[in-house]
Scaffold this motif. Structure first.
Motif, PDB file in Angstrom:
ATOM      1  N   TRP A 289       0.847  -1.208   0.000  1.00 50.53           N
ATOM      2  CA  TRP A 289       0.000   0.000   0.000  1.00 50.53           C
ATOM      3  C   TRP A 289       0.883   1.258   0.000  1.00 50.53           C
ATOM      4  O   TRP A 289       0.637   2.202  -0.771  1.00 50.53           O
ATOM      5  CB  TRP A 289      -0.888  -0.057   1.238  1.00 50.53           C
ATOM      6  CG  TRP A 289      -1.841   1.054   1.484  1.00 50.53           C
ATOM      7  CD1 TRP A 289      -1.602   2.210   2.172  1.00 50.53           C
ATOM      8  CD2 TRP A 289      -3.210   1.114   1.093  1.00 50.53           C
ATOM      9  NE1 TRP A 289      -2.742   2.967   2.232  1.00 50.53           N
ATOM     10  CE2 TRP A 289      -3.741   2.326   1.578  1.00 50.53           C
ATOM     11  CE3 TRP A 289      -4.038   0.241   0.381  1.00 50.53           C
ATOM     12  CZ2 TRP A 289      -5.071   2.701   1.372  1.00 50.53           C
ATOM     13  CZ3 TRP A 289      -5.352   0.619   0.183  1.00 50.53           C
ATOM     14  CH2 TRP A 289      -5.863   1.831   0.667  1.00 50.53           C
ATOM     15  N   ILE A 290       1.893   1.269   0.851  1.00 50.69           N
ATOM     16  CA  ILE A 290       2.814   2.406   0.923  1.00 50.69           C
ATOM     17  C   ILE A 290       3.573   2.549  -0.399  1.00 50.69           C
ATOM     18  O   ILE A 290       3.685   3.656  -0.942  1.00 50.69           O
ATOM     19  CB  ILE A 290       3.784   2.248   2.112  1.00 50.69           C
ATOM     20  CG1 ILE A 290       3.008   2.394   3.429  1.00 50.69           C
ATOM     21  CG2 ILE A 290       4.928   3.268   2.028  1.00 50.69           C
ATOM     22  CD1 ILE A 290       3.810   2.015   4.672  1.00 50.69           C
ATOM     23  N   ASP A 291       4.056   1.448  -0.937  1.00 46.79           N
ATOM     24  CA  ASP A 291       4.788   1.493  -2.205  1.00 46.79           C
ATOM     25  C   ASP A 291       3.885   1.963  -3.344  1.00 46.79           C
ATOM     26  O   ASP A 291       4.311   2.735  -4.210  1.00 46.79           O
ATOM     27  CB  ASP A 291       5.405   0.131  -2.523  1.00 46.79           C
ATOM     28  CG  ASP A 291       6.569  -0.224  -1.603  1.00 46.79           C
ATOM     29  OD1 ASP A 291       7.110   0.682  -0.926  1.00 46.79           O
ATOM     30  OD2 ASP A 291       6.917  -1.424  -1.554  1.00 46.79           O
ATOM     31  N   TRP A 292       2.623   1.517  -3.351  1.00 48.25           N
ATOM     32  CA  TRP A 292       1.652   1.961  -4.359  1.00 48.25           C
ATOM     33  C   TRP A 292       1.448   3.470  -4.256  1.00 48.25           C
ATOM     34  O   TRP A 292       1.446   4.181  -5.266  1.00 48.25           O
ATOM     35  CB  TRP A 292       0.335   1.202  -4.173  1.00 48.25           C
ATOM     36  CG  TRP A 292      -0.825   1.767  -4.923  1.00 48.25           C
ATOM     37  CD1 TRP A 292      -1.025   1.750  -6.280  1.00 48.25           C
ATOM     38  CD2 TRP A 292      -1.953   2.441  -4.368  1.00 48.25           C
ATOM     39  NE1 TRP A 292      -2.211   2.367  -6.594  1.00 48.25           N
ATOM     40  CE2 TRP A 292      -2.802   2.801  -5.429  1.00 48.25           C
ATOM     41  CE3 TRP A 292      -2.336   2.762  -3.063  1.00 48.25           C
ATOM     42  CZ2 TRP A 292      -4.004   3.479  -5.240  1.00 48.25           C
ATOM     43  CZ3 TRP A 292      -3.530   3.427  -2.875  1.00 48.25           C
ATOM     44  CH2 TRP A 292      -4.348   3.778  -3.946  1.00 48.25           C
ATOM     45  N   SER A 293       1.309   3.968  -3.049  1.00 48.86           N
ATOM     46  CA  SER A 293       1.121   5.403  -2.876  1.00 48.86           C
ATOM     47  C   SER A 293       2.354   6.168  -3.361  1.00 48.86           C
ATOM     48  O   SER A 293       2.238   7.205  -4.018  1.00 48.86           O
ATOM     49  CB  SER A 293       0.812   5.743  -1.415  1.00 48.86           C
ATOM     50  OG  SER A 293       0.352   7.076  -1.334  1.00 48.86           O
ATOM     51  N   ARG A 294       3.527   5.656  -3.076  1.00 44.38           N
ATOM     52  CA  ARG A 294       4.752   6.327  -3.519  1.00 44.38           C
ATOM     53  C   ARG A 294       4.869   6.314  -5.048  1.00 44.38           C
ATOM     54  O   ARG A 294       5.338   7.282  -5.640  1.00 44.38           O
ATOM     55  CB  ARG A 294       5.966   5.689  -2.852  1.00 44.38           C
ATOM     56  CG  ARG A 294       5.846   5.887  -1.312  1.00 44.38           C
ATOM     57  CD  ARG A 294       7.070   5.755  -0.526  1.00 44.38           C
ATOM     58  NE  ARG A 294       8.225   6.444  -1.019  1.00 44.38           N
ATOM     59  CZ  ARG A 294       8.481   7.752  -0.841  1.00 44.38           C
ATOM     60  NH1 ARG A 294       7.621   8.519  -0.215  1.00 44.38           N
ATOM     61  NH2 ARG A 294       9.601   8.270  -1.289  1.00 44.38           N
ATOM     62  N   ARG A 295       4.417   5.233  -5.686  1.00 45.59           N
ATOM     63  CA  ARG A 295       4.393   5.214  -7.159  1.00 45.59           C
ATOM     64  C   ARG A 295       3.415   6.271  -7.675  1.00 45.59           C
ATOM     65  O   ARG A 295       3.673   6.910  -8.706  1.00 45.59           O
ATOM     66  CB  ARG A 295       4.012   3.829  -7.679  1.00 45.59           C
ATOM     67  CG  ARG A 295       5.125   2.809  -7.554  1.00 45.59           C
ATOM     68  CD  ARG A 295       4.823   1.516  -8.310  1.00 45.59           C
ATOM     69  NE  ARG A 295       3.574   0.871  -7.929  1.00 45.59           N
ATOM     70  CZ  ARG A 295       3.441   0.046  -6.899  1.00 45.59           C
ATOM     71  NH1 ARG A 295       4.468  -0.246  -6.114  1.00 45.59           N
ATOM     72  NH2 ARG A 295       2.263  -0.508  -6.636  1.00 45.59           N
ATOM     73  N   ASN A 296       2.301   6.452  -6.974  1.00 48.30           N
ATOM     74  CA  ASN A 296       1.349   7.496  -7.361  1.00 48.30           C
ATOM     75  C   ASN A 296       1.985   8.877  -7.273  1.00 48.30           C
ATOM     76  O   ASN A 296       1.759   9.729  -8.135  1.00 48.30           O
ATOM     77  CB  ASN A 296       0.083   7.447  -6.488  1.00 48.30           C
ATOM     78  CG  ASN A 296      -0.873   6.373  -6.925  1.00 48.30           C
ATOM     79  OD1 ASN A 296      -1.071   6.149  -8.113  1.00 48.30           O
ATOM     80  ND2 ASN A 296      -1.468   5.693  -5.968  1.00 48.30           N
ATOM     81  N   TYR A 297       2.785   9.131  -6.212  1.00 50.10           N
ATOM     82  CA  TYR A 297       3.483  10.418  -6.107  1.00 50.10           C
ATOM     83  C   TYR A 297       4.351  10.631  -7.346  1.00 50.10           C
ATOM     84  O   TYR A 297       4.360  11.707  -7.943  1.00 50.10           O
ATOM     85  CB  TYR A 297       4.420  10.479  -4.901  1.00 50.10           C
ATOM     86  CG  TYR A 297       3.843  10.296  -3.521  1.00 50.10           C
ATOM     87  CD1 TYR A 297       2.518  10.589  -3.219  1.00 50.10           C
ATOM     88  CD2 TYR A 297       4.647   9.831  -2.496  1.00 50.10           C
ATOM     89  CE1 TYR A 297       2.021  10.413  -1.933  1.00 50.10           C
ATOM     90  CE2 TYR A 297       4.171   9.655  -1.208  1.00 50.10           C
ATOM     91  CZ  TYR A 297       2.857   9.951  -0.939  1.00 50.10           C
ATOM     92  OH  TYR A 297       2.381   9.775   0.333  1.00 50.10           O
ATOM     93  N   ALA A 298       5.117   9.602  -7.699  1.00 48.70           N
ATOM     94  CA  ALA A 298       6.053   9.715  -8.823  1.00 48.70           C
ATOM     95  C   ALA A 298       5.316   9.903 -10.147  1.00 48.70           C
ATOM     96  O   ALA A 298       5.735  10.703 -10.987  1.00 48.70           O
ATOM     97  CB  ALA A 298       6.950   8.482  -8.885  1.00 48.70           C
TER      98      ALA A 298
END
Length: 162
Positions: free
Chosen positions: A34-43
């Motif tokens: 979930w955290i990694d998915w959110s960070r991909r969304n930031y990028a």
């Protein structure tokens, strides 16, 4: 949100009451995803889910903007989760309002939705408080029908407060 938030996020998303309208609470591994998915969304999009904290730095939950599929089309969604012991204190509403304003004023989005389990009246009230109304029902997901609350966004005018 970073991987340093894993313990707090795992406690939040692993709580059966907080996740009552999801298929199941998330495991620690799923929270890391979930955290990694959110960070991909930031990028990719310049936004995602952010951590909600008090002014004193106490972790309260998460809230943010993500692109979600609704009946086959991509829609910008505001989503939120708040710790069980902090629910009903206005944190989700305040965070969702900030996300609405960011979507309108920074991203220039024309619309914002919230995808909500039909029985989740608390989440629906938050969506209504920020100006949303029922606009659709999503029937394409694997979790059955979901209520889609939404609103048109207009750019704010200088000197005008919503």
């Amino acid at each position: 949100m970073t991987r340093d938030d894993l313990d707090a996020m795992a406690a939040l998303l692993g709580d059966a009451e907080v996740m009552a309208y999801y298929p199941a609470p998330k495991t620690r591994h799923e929270v890391l995803d979930w955290i990694d998915w959110s960070r991909r969304n930031y990028a990719q999009h310049g936004h995602g889910l952010w951590v909600i904290e008090t002014h004193d730095g106490e972790f309260v939950g998460d809230c943010g903007l993500t692109w979600q599929q609704v009946n086959g089309s991509a829609r910008l969604e505001v989503g939120y989760h708040v710790r069980r012991d902090r629910q009903g204190q206005g944190y989700a509403t305040e965070a969702a309002e900030a996300c609405r304003d960011f979507a309108r004023d920074v991203l220039g989005a024309s619309e914002l939705v919230a995808i909500i389990h039909p029985d989740n009246t608390a989440s629906r009230r938050i969506a209504e408080k920020i100006g949303m109304e029922h606009v659709d029902d999503d029937t394409t997901g694997s979790r059955g029908s979901r209520t889609v609350m939404g609103m048109a966004l207009r750019p704010s005018e200088p000197g005008v407060v919503d």
